[in-house]
Write a protein that holds these residues in place. Structure first.
Motif, PDB file in Angstrom:
ATOM      1  N   SER A 138       0.843  -1.187   0.000  1.00 17.02           N
ATOM      2  CA  SER A 138       0.000   0.000   0.000  1.00 17.02           C
ATOM      3  C   SER A 138       0.889   1.251   0.000  1.00 17.02           C
ATOM      4  O   SER A 138       2.113   1.170   0.086  1.00 17.02           O
ATOM      5  CB  SER A 138      -0.930  -0.004   1.223  1.00 17.02           C
ATOM      6  N   THR A 139       0.257   2.417  -0.105  1.00 18.50           N
ATOM      7  CA  THR A 139       1.005   3.685  -0.138  1.00 18.50           C
ATOM      8  C   THR A 139       1.045   4.261   1.266  1.00 18.50           C
ATOM      9  O   THR A 139       0.010   4.626   1.818  1.00 18.50           O
ATOM     10  CB  THR A 139       0.345   4.667  -1.106  1.00 18.50           C
ATOM     11  N   TRP A 140       2.245   4.334   1.839  1.00 15.50           N
ATOM     12  CA  TRP A 140       2.378   4.778   3.219  1.00 15.50           C
ATOM     13  C   TRP A 140       3.591   5.688   3.380  1.00 15.50           C
ATOM     14  O   TRP A 140       4.465   5.754   2.517  1.00 15.50           O
ATOM     15  CB  TRP A 140       2.492   3.596   4.184  1.00 15.50           C
ATOM     16  N   ILE A 141       3.608   6.395   4.513  1.00 15.59           N
ATOM     17  CA  ILE A 141       4.726   7.266   4.888  1.00 15.59           C
ATOM     18  C   ILE A 141       5.357   6.688   6.139  1.00 15.59           C
ATOM     19  O   ILE A 141       4.668   6.443   7.137  1.00 15.59           O
ATOM     20  CB  ILE A 141       4.256   8.705   5.135  1.00 15.59           C
TER      21      ILE A 141
ATOM     22  N   LEU B  66       0.838  15.534   1.584  1.00 14.30           N
ATOM     23  CA  LEU B  66       1.884  14.829   2.331  1.00 14.30           C
ATOM     24  C   LEU B  66       2.623  13.837   1.430  1.00 14.30           C
ATOM     25  O   LEU B  66       3.848  13.750   1.466  1.00 14.30           O
ATOM     26  CB  LEU B  66       1.264  14.099   3.519  1.00 14.30           C
ATOM     27  N   LEU B  67       1.880  13.099   0.632  1.00 20.95           N
ATOM     28  CA  LEU B  67       2.496  12.070  -0.210  1.00 20.95           C
ATOM     29  C   LEU B  67       3.379  12.671  -1.303  1.00 20.95           C
ATOM     30  O   LEU B  67       4.347  12.035  -1.728  1.00 20.95           O
ATOM     31  CB  LEU B  67       1.417  11.192  -0.836  1.00 20.95           C
ATOM     32  N   THR B  68       3.044  13.857  -1.757  1.00 15.99           N
ATOM     33  CA  THR B  68       3.811  14.481  -2.840  1.00 15.99           C
ATOM     34  C   THR B  68       4.839  15.478  -2.345  1.00 15.99           C
ATOM     35  O   THR B  68       5.521  16.105  -3.153  1.00 15.99           O
ATOM     36  CB  THR B  68       2.861  15.185  -3.829  1.00 15.99           C
ATOM     37  N   ALA B  69       4.966  15.631  -1.038  1.00 13.61           N
ATOM     38  CA  ALA B  69       5.973  16.545  -0.490  1.00 13.61           C
ATOM     39  C   ALA B  69       7.373  16.052  -0.849  1.00 13.61           C
ATOM     40  O   ALA B  69       7.592  14.855  -1.067  1.00 13.61           O
ATOM     41  CB  ALA B  69       5.812  16.644   1.019  1.00 13.61           C
ATOM     42  N   LYS B  70       8.332  16.989  -0.921  1.00 11.06           N
ATOM     43  CA  LYS B  70       9.713  16.604  -1.235  1.00 11.06           C
ATOM     44  C   LYS B  70      10.247  15.629  -0.198  1.00 11.06           C
ATOM     45  O   LYS B  70      11.008  14.711  -0.528  1.00 11.06           O
ATOM     46  CB  LYS B  70      10.588  17.851  -1.310  1.00 11.06           C
ATOM     47  N   GLN B  71       9.859  15.822   1.036  1.00 11.83           N
ATOM     48  CA  GLN B  71      10.253  14.932   2.122  1.00 11.83           C
ATOM     49  C   GLN B  71       8.988  14.558   2.907  1.00 11.83           C
ATOM     50  O   GLN B  71       8.646  15.201   3.893  1.00 11.83           O
ATOM     51  CB  GLN B  71      11.275  15.598   3.042  1.00 11.83           C
TER      52      GLN B  71
ATOM     53  N   LYS C 103       5.757  14.691  10.003  1.00 15.59           N
ATOM     54  CA  LYS C 103       6.158  15.039  11.368  1.00 15.59           C
ATOM     55  C   LYS C 103       5.737  16.458  11.704  1.00 15.59           C
ATOM     56  O   LYS C 103       5.223  16.722  12.808  1.00 15.59           O
ATOM     57  CB  LYS C 103       7.665  14.871  11.535  1.00 15.59           C
ATOM     58  N   GLN C 104       5.969  17.384  10.788  1.00 13.78           N
ATOM     59  CA  GLN C 104       5.584  18.778  11.032  1.00 13.78           C
ATOM     60  C   GLN C 104       4.086  18.887  11.268  1.00 13.78           C
ATOM     61  O   GLN C 104       3.632  19.617  12.170  1.00 13.78           O
ATOM     62  CB  GLN C 104       6.002  19.640   9.843  1.00 13.78           C
TER      63      GLN C 104
END
Length: 255
Positions: free
Chosen positions: A111-114, A173-178, A184-185
């Motif tokens: 799945s797609t996760w962070i 969030l998923l497309t953020a550079k980090q 976390k932010q």
């Protein structure tokens, strides 16, 4: 707040049907009658006392069926020997729950996760997370001692469920550079988060969010957070909603 339930009781989707060895031969009439009621036969096993054992699933539960020697009757339940030893549970674990757990865990991994925590953490825990979910944020804070000590990696499976801008925020969030830093932010800020939803969600990201939400639904949950983990015996478990503080060691292990 939802109470903790055994994860195998929550698996209701047919994509995890096991290949039944009994399909190669015609099932006895009493077993076919049970099957006609919606029970899935997943395998046959040796049983004592002239019985023939069949492992089955029904609404995500493991069932043991015992065909009598005359082939005309079937018993459903747990078989014990003269010493009171359970002869059923280990068989259901082997034929039903263990294969099912492997299939589910593999889908969670894909799945797609962070990621939240060290890559080499000895314990992995999955969490279906909506950016607008205050209880997800509370669990994030509850989990800090385990994550920051390196004992747990918490994998946030992002969904867009609670609010009209939830999908846009998850996409941001998923497309953020980090993504890890962005998550976390957002979590540190809590209710004061400045995370802005994407006005237009890329089609590929929307497909990922839809797949994540579909997976959560297939696992029998419509609430965030939904937390999936392995217990001390390696069996998958699921917690729907924010867990009570006393349940944290079971979910995340010792501090």
């Amino acid at each position: 707040m939802m109470r903790h339930k055994y994860f195998p009781l929550l698996l209701t989707f047919v994509s995890f049907l096991l290949a039944a060895v009994t399909q190669a031969a015609e099932l006895p009439a009493p077993i076919k009658a049970i099957e006609a009621r919606g029970v899935t036969i997943v395998g046959e096993f040796t049983a004592p006392g002239g019985l023939r054992g069949y492992a089955a699933r029904y609404n995500g539960q493991g069932l043991a069926l015992y065909l009598t020697a005359d082939g005309q009757h079937v018993l459903v339940g747990t078989l014990f020997d003269a010493q009171g030893e359970d002869l059923t549970s280990a068989t259901l674990d082997r034929l039903v729950f263990e294969p099912m757990a492997k299939e589910v865990w593999a889908r969670l991994e894909k799945s797609t996760w962070i990621a939240d925590g060290r890559k080499d953490a000895p314990r992995i825990v999955y969490m279906f997370d909506d950016p607008n979910c205050p209880y997800c944020n509370k669990f994030w804070h509850q989990a800090r001692p385990w994550v920051e000590s390196g004992k747990v990696q918490l994998r946030h499976i992002m969904v867009g469920l609670l609010s009209p801008d939830s999908a846009g925020k998850s996409a941001a969030l998923l497309t953020a550079k980090q993504p890890e830093a962005a998550l976390k932010q957002h979590e540190v800020a809590g209710g004061g988060s400045s995370l802005k939803a994407l006005e237009t969600v890329p089609s590929t990201v929307q497909e990922q969010l839809d797949a994540n939400l579909a997976l959560m639904t297939e696992l029998g949950s419509e609430a965030t957070p939904t937390i999936v983990y392995r217990d001390a015996k390696g069996r998958l478990q699921m917690q729907k909603g924010l867990p009570p503080a006393q349940a944290m060691p079971e979910l995340l292990g010792p501090k």
